[in-house]
Design a protein around this motif. Structure first.
Motif, PDB file in Angstrom:
ATOM      1  N   GLU A   8      59.850  62.789  11.750  1.00  0.00           N
ATOM      2  CA  GLU A   8      60.638  62.721  11.120  1.00  0.00           C
ATOM      3  C   GLU A   8      60.383  63.430   9.331  1.00  0.00           C
ATOM      4  O   GLU A   8      61.742  63.383   9.009  1.00  0.00           O
ATOM      5  N   HIS A   9      59.482  63.305   8.981  1.00  0.00           N
ATOM      6  CA  HIS A   9      58.861  63.447   7.957  1.00  0.00           C
ATOM      7  C   HIS A   9      58.868  65.293   8.314  1.00  0.00           C
ATOM      8  O   HIS A   9      59.763  65.956   7.360  1.00  0.00           O
ATOM      9  N   VAL A  10      58.797  65.862   8.871  1.00  0.00           N
ATOM     10  CA  VAL A  10      58.849  67.368   9.284  1.00  0.00           C
ATOM     11  C   VAL A  10      60.994  67.495   9.943  1.00  0.00           C
ATOM     12  O   VAL A  10      61.610  68.211   9.258  1.00  0.00           O
ATOM     13  N   ALA A  11      61.212  66.908  10.505  1.00  0.00           N
ATOM     14  CA  ALA A  11      62.639  67.159  11.615  1.00  0.00           C
ATOM     15  C   ALA A  11      64.067  66.531  11.246  1.00  0.00           C
ATOM     16  O   ALA A  11      64.884  66.790  11.027  1.00  0.00           O
ATOM     17  N   GLY A  12      63.504  65.280   9.964  1.00  0.00           N
ATOM     18  CA  GLY A  12      64.518  64.244   9.730  1.00  0.00           C
ATOM     19  C   GLY A  12      64.684  63.096  10.314  1.00  0.00           C
ATOM     20  O   GLY A  12      64.684  62.977  11.643  1.00  0.00           O
ATOM     21  N   GLU A  13      65.567  62.232   9.577  1.00  0.00           N
ATOM     22  CA  GLU A  13      65.736  60.564  10.043  1.00  0.00           C
ATOM     23  C   GLU A  13      66.202  60.258  11.969  1.00  0.00           C
ATOM     24  O   GLU A  13      67.668  61.594  11.309  1.00  0.00           O
ATOM     25  N   GLY A  14      65.885  59.883  12.010  1.00  0.00           N
ATOM     26  CA  GLY A  14      66.088  59.795  13.448  1.00  0.00           C
ATOM     27  C   GLY A  14      66.573  60.767  14.664  1.00  0.00           C
ATOM     28  O   GLY A  14      67.022  60.222  15.678  1.00  0.00           O
ATOM     29  N   THR A  68      51.099  71.329   9.732  1.00  0.00           N
ATOM     30  CA  THR A  68      51.533  70.670   8.220  1.00  0.00           C
ATOM     31  C   THR A  68      50.473  69.611   7.571  1.00  0.00           C
ATOM     32  O   THR A  68      50.067  69.505   8.538  1.00  0.00           O
ATOM     33  N   ARG A  69      50.624  69.361   6.676  1.00  0.00           N
ATOM     34  CA  ARG A  69      49.458  68.446   5.679  1.00  0.00           C
ATOM     35  C   ARG A  69      50.083  66.832   6.780  1.00  0.00           C
ATOM     36  O   ARG A  69      49.477  66.484   6.736  1.00  0.00           O
ATOM     37  N   SER A  70      51.362  66.550   6.630  1.00  0.00           N
ATOM     38  CA  SER A  70      51.447  65.464   7.297  1.00  0.00           C
ATOM     39  C   SER A  70      51.267  65.332   8.654  1.00  0.00           C
ATOM     40  O   SER A  70      51.570  63.991   9.248  1.00  0.00           O
ATOM     41  N   THR A  71      51.053  66.951   9.698  1.00  0.00           N
ATOM     42  CA  THR A  71      51.063  66.576  11.488  1.00  0.00           C
ATOM     43  C   THR A  71      49.839  66.766  11.903  1.00  0.00           C
ATOM     44  O   THR A  71      49.470  66.584  12.377  1.00  0.00           O
ATOM     45  N   SER A  72      49.474  67.019  10.495  1.00  0.00           N
ATOM     46  CA  SER A  72      47.515  68.017  11.174  1.00  0.00           C
ATOM     47  C   SER A  72      46.677  67.234  11.782  1.00  0.00           C
ATOM     48  O   SER A  72      46.040  66.376  12.842  1.00  0.00           O
ATOM     49  N   ALA A 116      59.998  80.001   5.929  1.00  0.00           N
ATOM     50  CA  ALA A 116      60.887  79.587   6.524  1.00  0.00           C
ATOM     51  C   ALA A 116      60.944  78.424   6.228  1.00  0.00           C
ATOM     52  O   ALA A 116      61.562  77.482   6.847  1.00  0.00           O
ATOM     53  N   LEU A 117      59.955  77.816   5.000  1.00  0.00           N
ATOM     54  CA  LEU A 117      60.143  76.838   4.290  1.00  0.00           C
ATOM     55  C   LEU A 117      61.049  76.693   3.346  1.00  0.00           C
ATOM     56  O   LEU A 117      62.069  76.997   2.674  1.00  0.00           O
ATOM     57  N   ARG A 118      61.684  75.596   3.559  1.00  0.00           N
ATOM     58  CA  ARG A 118      63.199  75.285   2.443  1.00  0.00           C
ATOM     59  C   ARG A 118      62.594  74.429   1.540  1.00  0.00           C
ATOM     60  O   ARG A 118      62.061  73.498   1.218  1.00  0.00           O
ATOM     61  N   GLY A 119      63.728  75.133   0.079  1.00  0.00           N
ATOM     62  CA  GLY A 119      63.450  74.403  -0.814  1.00  0.00           C
ATOM     63  C   GLY A 119      61.770  74.727  -1.636  1.00  0.00           C
ATOM     64  O   GLY A 119      62.004  73.989  -3.048  1.00  0.00           O
ATOM     65  N   GLY A 120      61.041  75.830  -1.144  1.00  0.00           N
ATOM     66  CA  GLY A 120      60.122  75.863  -1.689  1.00  0.00           C
ATOM     67  C   GLY A 120      58.860  74.830  -1.726  1.00  0.00           C
ATOM     68  O   GLY A 120      58.326  75.471  -3.197  1.00  0.00           O
ATOM     69  N   HIS A 121      59.189  74.218  -1.255  1.00  0.00           N
ATOM     70  CA  HIS A 121      58.167  72.632  -0.454  1.00  0.00           C
ATOM     71  C   HIS A 121      56.885  72.934  -0.043  1.00  0.00           C
ATOM     72  O   HIS A 121      56.185  72.798   0.699  1.00  0.00           O
ATOM     73  N   PHE A 122      56.173  74.507   0.132  1.00  0.00           N
ATOM     74  CA  PHE A 122      55.123  75.235  -0.574  1.00  0.00           C
ATOM     75  C   PHE A 122      53.584  74.336  -0.233  1.00  0.00           C
ATOM     76  O   PHE A 122      53.211  73.719   0.483  1.00  0.00           O
ATOM     77  N   ASP A 123      53.406  73.660  -1.433  1.00  0.00           N
ATOM     78  CA  ASP A 123      52.407  72.956  -1.736  1.00  0.00           C
ATOM     79  C   ASP A 123      52.425  70.936  -0.766  1.00  0.00           C
ATOM     80  O   ASP A 123      51.568  71.307  -0.418  1.00  0.00           O
ATOM     81  N   ALA A 124      53.565  70.783  -0.562  1.00  0.00           N
ATOM     82  CA  ALA A 124      53.764  69.540   0.380  1.00  0.00           C
ATOM     83  C   ALA A 124      53.969  69.521   1.492  1.00  0.00           C
ATOM     84  O   ALA A 124      53.533  69.323   2.424  1.00  0.00           O
ATOM     85  N   VAL A 125      53.825  71.427   1.487  1.00  0.00           N
ATOM     86  CA  VAL A 125      54.235  71.279   3.349  1.00  0.00           C
ATOM     87  C   VAL A 125      52.822  72.442   4.161  1.00  0.00           C
ATOM     88  O   VAL A 125      51.940  71.749   5.262  1.00  0.00           O
ATOM     89  N   TYR A 126      52.350  73.404   3.217  1.00  0.00           N
ATOM     90  CA  TYR A 126      51.602  74.076   3.667  1.00  0.00           C
ATOM     91  C   TYR A 126      50.247  73.585   3.786  1.00  0.00           C
ATOM     92  O   TYR A 126      49.866  73.522   2.789  1.00  0.00           O
TER      93      TYR A 126
END
Length: 226
Positions: free
Chosen positions: A79-85, A111-115, A142-152
């Protein structure tokens, strides 16, 4: 080869290809099946996958495959990637699709959170009857909001986790592929890479023996990490 697309797209494979944006109705699915298409792959959490009866109605209309995104075996990771629920809904969709006799293929973003949790996914997928799994490096565009450093992720650090997960999938006879990673980081798993259009290369890539088969990386990645 099955093509994974955005949620809500119906993809036809083998005997031609057609797509329906949005959430295709049973009537639209039946019409395509009646036109002679052999396999229909439904991508994303179609509302009818929320129940077994709904999944059976999709199968009855002609859907043969369901392609879903799952980024971890724990709700907090996915859900950190895809949304709550979304975790409970995705697990239910997998179970209902399999109960209806549909083939299930799953994609997971690296991603940083899933690897670090990718290694848990092969067993989870096998236990629920999934047929195939794709580990995918996200495209920067495809990243939304320019969150490169938080995701990639920095691929030299993240790819070992992905390769460990691919090896686990191999041992469990789960068909698995990887997309978006440069060939130089895949080692013996290079044959598992899905081909894609070339992106960007570092000047040092010129002498790499895998260059001819490598899609490179996003230009933004090179600018950030080299």
């Amino acid at each position: 080869m099955t093509r994974l697309t955005d949620s809500g797209t119906l993809v036809v494979r083998n005997s031609g290809e057609a797509s329906l944006r949005g959430e295709p109705s049973l009537e639209e699915i039946s019409r395509l099946r009646g036109e002679g298409f052999g396999r229909l792959g439904l991508c994303g959490l179609h509302p009818l996958l929320a129940t077994r009866a709904g999944a059976e109605s999709l199968a009855g209309a002609g859907v043969t495959d369901v392609h879903l995104a799952l980024h971890g075996t724990a709700a907090r990771v996915h859900e950190h990637v895809a949304g709550e629920g979304s975790f409970a809904a995705t697990e239910a969709a997998v179970l209902h699709a399999r109960a209806a006799g549909l083939t299930v293929v799953v994609s997971s973003a690296l991603t940083r959170s899933t690897s670090r949790s990718l290694g848990e996914l092969p067993r989870w997928l096998v236990d629920r009857g999934a047929t195939g799994w794709l580990v995918e490096v996200p495209r920067v565009g495809a990243l939304r909001g320019g969150h490169f450093d938080a995701v990639y992720p920095r691929l030299a650090l993240a790819m070992p986790y992905a390769l460990h997960a691919l090896e686990a999938a191999r041992r469990m006879a789960l068909f698995a592929w990887v997309r978006g990673a440069p060939r130089c980081l895949l080692g013996p798993y290079g044959p598992r890479a899905l081909e894609e259009a070339p992106r960007s290369y570092d000047p040092r890539c010129a002498g790499c023996p895998a260059r001819a088969r490598c899609g490179g990386v996003d230009a933004a990645y090179l600018a950030r990490f080299a």
